[in-house]
Design a protein around this motif. Structure first.
Motif, PDB file in Angstrom:
ATOM      1  N   LYS A 152      -7.557   8.232  -1.746  1.00  0.00           N
ATOM      2  CA  LYS A 152      -6.636   7.462  -2.702  1.00  0.00           C
ATOM      3  C   LYS A 152      -7.418   6.140  -2.696  1.00  0.00           C
ATOM      4  O   LYS A 152      -7.673   5.584  -1.592  1.00  0.00           O
TER       5      LYS A 152
ATOM      6  N   GLU B 188      11.456  -1.650 -14.816  1.00  0.00           N
ATOM      7  CA  GLU B 188      10.499  -0.652 -14.849  1.00  0.00           C
ATOM      8  C   GLU B 188      10.875   0.386 -13.641  1.00  0.00           C
ATOM      9  O   GLU B 188      10.126   0.825 -12.753  1.00  0.00           O
TER      10      GLU B 188
ATOM     11  N   LYS C  92     -15.789  -5.832  -6.672  1.00  0.00           N
ATOM     12  CA  LYS C  92     -14.402  -6.181  -7.403  1.00  0.00           C
ATOM     13  C   LYS C  92     -13.377  -5.147  -7.146  1.00  0.00           C
ATOM     14  O   LYS C  92     -13.783  -3.889  -6.821  1.00  0.00           O
ATOM     15  N   PHE C  93     -12.105  -5.567  -7.360  1.00  0.00           N
ATOM     16  CA  PHE C  93     -11.204  -4.554  -7.012  1.00  0.00           C
ATOM     17  C   PHE C  93     -11.001  -3.782  -8.294  1.00  0.00           C
ATOM     18  O   PHE C  93     -11.329  -4.339  -9.417  1.00  0.00           O
TER      19      PHE C  93
ATOM     20  N   THR D 166      12.090  -9.189 -15.462  1.00  0.00           N
ATOM     21  CA  THR D 166      10.989  -8.604 -16.096  1.00  0.00           C
ATOM     22  C   THR D 166      11.352  -7.393 -16.842  1.00  0.00           C
ATOM     23  O   THR D 166      12.625  -6.880 -16.783  1.00  0.00           O
TER      24      THR D 166
ATOM     25  N   THR E  76      -8.664  -1.976 -11.310  1.00  0.00           N
ATOM     26  CA  THR E  76      -7.365  -2.099 -11.783  1.00  0.00           C
ATOM     27  C   THR E  76      -6.608  -0.995 -11.738  1.00  0.00           C
ATOM     28  O   THR E  76      -5.329  -1.282 -12.054  1.00  0.00           O
TER      29      THR E  76
ATOM     30  N   TYR F 206      -9.678   0.304  -0.750  1.00  0.00           N
ATOM     31  CA  TYR F 206      -9.561   0.031  -1.642  1.00  0.00           C
ATOM     32  C   TYR F 206     -11.052   0.082  -2.578  1.00  0.00           C
ATOM     33  O   TYR F 206     -11.384  -0.605  -3.621  1.00  0.00           O
TER      34      TYR F 206
ATOM     35  N   LEU G 299      -6.970   2.527  -3.906  1.00  0.00           N
ATOM     36  CA  LEU G 299      -5.975   1.408  -4.003  1.00  0.00           C
ATOM     37  C   LEU G 299      -6.451   0.356  -5.006  1.00  0.00           C
ATOM     38  O   LEU G 299      -7.667   0.038  -5.083  1.00  0.00           O
ATOM     39  N   GLY G 300      -5.667   0.003  -6.094  1.00  0.00           N
ATOM     40  CA  GLY G 300      -6.212  -0.693  -7.109  1.00  0.00           C
ATOM     41  C   GLY G 300      -5.110  -1.922  -7.165  1.00  0.00           C
ATOM     42  O   GLY G 300      -3.903  -1.863  -6.574  1.00  0.00           O
ATOM     43  N   THR G 301      -5.150  -2.827  -8.309  1.00  0.00           N
ATOM     44  CA  THR G 301      -4.405  -3.803  -8.179  1.00  0.00           C
ATOM     45  C   THR G 301      -2.879  -3.394  -9.237  1.00  0.00           C
ATOM     46  O   THR G 301      -1.920  -3.774  -8.713  1.00  0.00           O
ATOM     47  N   ALA G 302      -3.237  -2.783 -10.281  1.00  0.00           N
ATOM     48  CA  ALA G 302      -2.030  -2.303 -11.097  1.00  0.00           C
ATOM     49  C   ALA G 302      -1.654  -0.938 -11.083  1.00  0.00           C
ATOM     50  O   ALA G 302      -0.587  -0.623 -10.953  1.00  0.00           O
ATOM     51  N   ALA G 303      -2.443  -0.231 -10.453  1.00  0.00           N
ATOM     52  CA  ALA G 303      -2.249   1.243 -10.329  1.00  0.00           C
ATOM     53  C   ALA G 303      -3.278   1.838  -9.189  1.00  0.00           C
ATOM     54  O   ALA G 303      -4.345   1.187  -9.165  1.00  0.00           O
ATOM     55  N   ASP G 304      -2.929   3.042  -8.681  1.00  0.00           N
ATOM     56  CA  ASP G 304      -3.972   3.430  -7.768  1.00  0.00           C
ATOM     57  C   ASP G 304      -4.669   4.713  -8.587  1.00  0.00           C
ATOM     58  O   ASP G 304      -4.154   5.208  -9.228  1.00  0.00           O
TER      59      ASP G 304
END
Lengths: 462, 267
Positions: A146, A73, A219-220, A70, A222, A407, A148-153
């Protein structure tokens, strides 16, 4: 001669793998001569098959795919520089009138309960909160936790401002007006950032319809505040409004304090309790803290309409109309429900390290920690502070800590079933179809006769 | 060697919300090696913590040289008890339990299931089936291990006994590949199209075959440099690896509940 040459060239014709009958027979005979089997004729077919299978087949070779890549990163230099700037910023003092964040002290309590971030991250969060307090000129700021999210917290800070911010320009009026800044759900400001070295962004005030919509969806997050929240019924706003609504629900449902710390003033505000006043509770011991009666909700509860307080009833009420059914308000400092909280006070840990924590069962990830006052009664002779174990002085100060690490969703009563779409609209039942009257026969005949006479006249003139 | 969490890797997963109190960490420093000694294991590592109402269960996995794995649980971090192996009828009973039920924290607590309706036709109503919390814990741990446990590709080498062990020559995966889910394999799942070469580690299912797609989130933690893979299907599960080093593992800290609402919750 040509037959023999033809035959040889036919036998030497290679197939798609490059093997011809001639070369195969050559290989088989060479194998027989080299291996010298006892019964060469009987083993001829087997030898031929073996030689065939051992030939190189380019199509059967599979090259394993290269390892996936990828975009690299690795920690980008931007993060490293921002982190270096953050660590250097800690040497400035806070301004007058500002209460510094207590995260480093709270972290000791939270770590004993097994609910804190790593020490380095806690230290970074502390520095980041101090920087936020300086730039936004906040009266006090607390590390909320905190999400928590899928792409960033999201790192979340809860702050109290000295002066309220400017209210945003009035959008279209909704059914239930939002509470003013400084009261109810908007009593405190919330700042979020996906990175402790980056900039904190303030979330807008929460509206009742956002809270009601947030309680119907799941919903989570993002990690980007402008992302859409795709759900049905549609959520009024973007992820920042959904996040603010969930933070309001978490803060008002799970922020606890020990019973002896605060008392309600006659006006209904929460104030530090006076230990000398009548009816003041002593700092609780660890066995008392394992009872739900020693804990209180610090904030008001949220009602079903999405506010902490009911709307004032309209002044021009009709005389015959019954008074509207209002849900009773939940004031601050209500005792907690035993079924919503799990109280854990580890008996195995010896004195000096023991804390009692209360973990929310409705909002997994929310935790409140209180150090008990040790064995009752406290010693009569005043002892130097250095000899007192930690928790005696902490319990006398009323120290407690709250944190949310999760979450951002409550526990659902059952599997989620989204609301169905609204029913298909049918015809209007009140409007009956009206049958139009047909033209009477004589009139119709007259019209036909006129049209025929006009055609005759037109034909006669030509 | 096993791939669940080593105790000293705890700071790598702390940013995911995975926390252990200092008392528990100190207790595990001595109790896990003691478990190795008394049970003759090659290694004993921590799988994680399953939260309950009055107490939390710490779960450890001990593996001996042959590759046999056994699970242990404890409440205080000091004295471990063996977790029973769940049988098929017990797994069926546990799947019938109400979904939102938490563990109580008492291993001997027994849950009685409501009877099935077709049993009511019998003349004598049989005793309602019950399952103890210990068995329920064993079934939960097995479910997490079978559905979530993941390691970087190339980290496992097949053994002569048909299982897998960690490859001592594994040097780590590259940083670019560490954020791609196809660089991870599920340790206990065979790929559906495993060919006749059953000894290759490529027969393990790749992590990007998890259903639904999007149930695993990858993140690079800039502070520690570790790549973390979080599962949204079992919130609290984290697999970690440090790129270009042989440091990797996984752990679970949560309720033990599967998130069945995930199709609605994914963005």
């Amino acid at each position: 001669m040509s037959d023999k040459a033809e035959a040889v060239s036919f036998l030497q014709r290679p197939n798609e793998k490059g093997v011809s009958v001639y070369s195969h027979l050559t290989d088989v005979l060479a194998t027989i001569l080299a291996s010298n089997p006892a019964d060469a004729l009987g083993a001829f077919e087997a030898l031929s098959a073996k030689v065939k299978s051992s030939s190189f087949d380019p199509a059967a070779v599979t090259v394993p795919p290269p390892p996936p890549t990828t975009a690299p990163e690795v920690p980008d230099s931007g993060w490293l520089e921002r982190d270096a700037a953050l660590l250097k910023s800690g040497s400035e003092d806070e301004a007058d009138g500002q209460i510094p964040p207590s995260l480093l002290d709270d972290a000791r309590l939270l770590d004993a309960a097994g609910a804190s971030l790593s020490p380095e991250e806690t230290y970074r969060a502390h520095l980041s909160l101090c920087a936020l307090q300086r730039t936004a000129k906040l009266q006090s700021v607390r590390f909320f936790g905190k999400i928590l999210g899928t792409a960033a917290d999201y790192y979340v800070a809860e702050a109290r401002r000295a002066e309220p911010p400017e209210p945003p320009e009035a959008s279209e009026p909704s059914a239930t007006p939002a509470e003013e800044y400084g009261s109810g759900c908007n009593a405190l400001s919330y700042f979020v950032t996906p990175e402790l070295g980056g900039t904190w962004e303030e979330l807008p005030s929460v509206t009742p319809e956002a809270i009601v919509a947030a309680s119907r969806t799941r919903k989570f997050f993002t990690g980007s505040l402008d992302a859409d929240v795709c759900c049905f019924p549609p959520f009024p706003g973007t992820e920042r409004h959904y996040l603010r609504a969930q933070l309001a629900r978490i803060a008002h449902g799970t922020t606890l304090c020990p019973s002896h710390k605060y008392a309600l003033s006659p006006e209904g505000a929460v104030e530090p309790a006076d230990p000398e006043a009548e009816g003041a509770l002593p700092p609780p011991t660890s066995s008392q803290l394992c009872e739900p009666a020693s804990w209180r909700h610090k904030n008001m509860g949220i009602l079903a309409i999405g506010r902490c307080t009911n709307l004032p009833s309209p002044e021009e009420a009709e005389a015959d109309a019954p008074p509207p059914q209002l849900e009773p308000e939940k004031p601050a400092l209500l005792p907690i429900e035993a079924s919503d909280w799990a109280l854990v006070g580890p008996a195995a840990l010896g004195g000096g390290a023991a804390v009692v924590w209360s973990r929310s069962l409705r909002w997994p990830g929310a935790i409140a920690v209180v150090p008990p006052s040790g064995r009752a009664p406290p010693p009569r002779r005043p002892q130097p502070a250095s000899l007192l174990p930690y928790q005696v002085s902490e319990a006398k100060e009323g120290r407690y800590a709250n944190l949310y690490l999760g979450y951002g969703h409550p526990v659902a009563a059952g599997p989620m079933s989204p609301s169905p779409p609204p029913p298909i609209e049918g015809d209007d039942p009140t409007a009956e179809p009206v049958e139009a009257e047909d033209m009477p026969l004589d009139d119709e005949n007259a019209a036909v006769r006129e049209a025929a006479e006009a055609a005759l006249r037109a034909g006669a003139e030509e | 060697h096993l791939q669940s969490m080593e105790l000293q890797h705890h700071p790598l997963v702390a940013s995911a919300g995975v926390t252990l109190s200092v008392a528990v960490r100190a207790a595990l420093q001595s109790s896990l090696p003691l478990l190795c000694q008394t049970q003759r294991f090659a290694s004993a590592k921590l799988l994680g913590q399953i939260r309950g109402l009055s107490a939390d269960y710490l779960v450890a996995i001990g593996e001996d040289e042959v590759g046999e794995r056994r699970y242990f649980y404890c409440v205080d971090g000091v004295s471990w008890a063996a977790l029973p192996t769940a049988s098929e009828p017990e797994r069926a009973l546990c799947s019938r339990l109400p979904a939102g039920l938490l563990f109580t924290g008492d291993p001997s607590h027994s849950l009685t299931l409501p009877e099935l309706e077709d049993d009511a036709a019998e003349a004598e109503p049989a005793e309602p089936p019950s399952v103890s919390e210990e068995v329920r814990l064993a079934v939960t741990v097995e479910q997490i291990e079978n559905e979530c446990a993941m390691v970087p590709k190339g980290a496992l080498a097949p053994t002569a006994w048909g299982g897998f062990r960690s490859d001592p020559s594994f040097g780590g995966i590259k940083a670019e590949a560490a954020l791609n889910l196809s660089s991870y394999v599920l340790r206990n799942c065979k790929a559906p199209k495993a060919g006749p070469m059953a000894f290759s580690a490529d027969t393990l299912a790749s992590a990007d075959s998890t259903v639904p797609a999007g149930a695993l989130c990858t993140r690079l933690d800039p502070a520690t440099g570790a790549a973390l893979v979080r599962s949204l299907l079992f919130p609290g599960f984290v697999a970690y690896c440090q790129p270009n080093t042989p440091v990797y593992g996984y752990c679970y800290f949560g309720d033990g509940k599967k998130n069945v609402d995930i199709p609605f919750m994914l963005p």
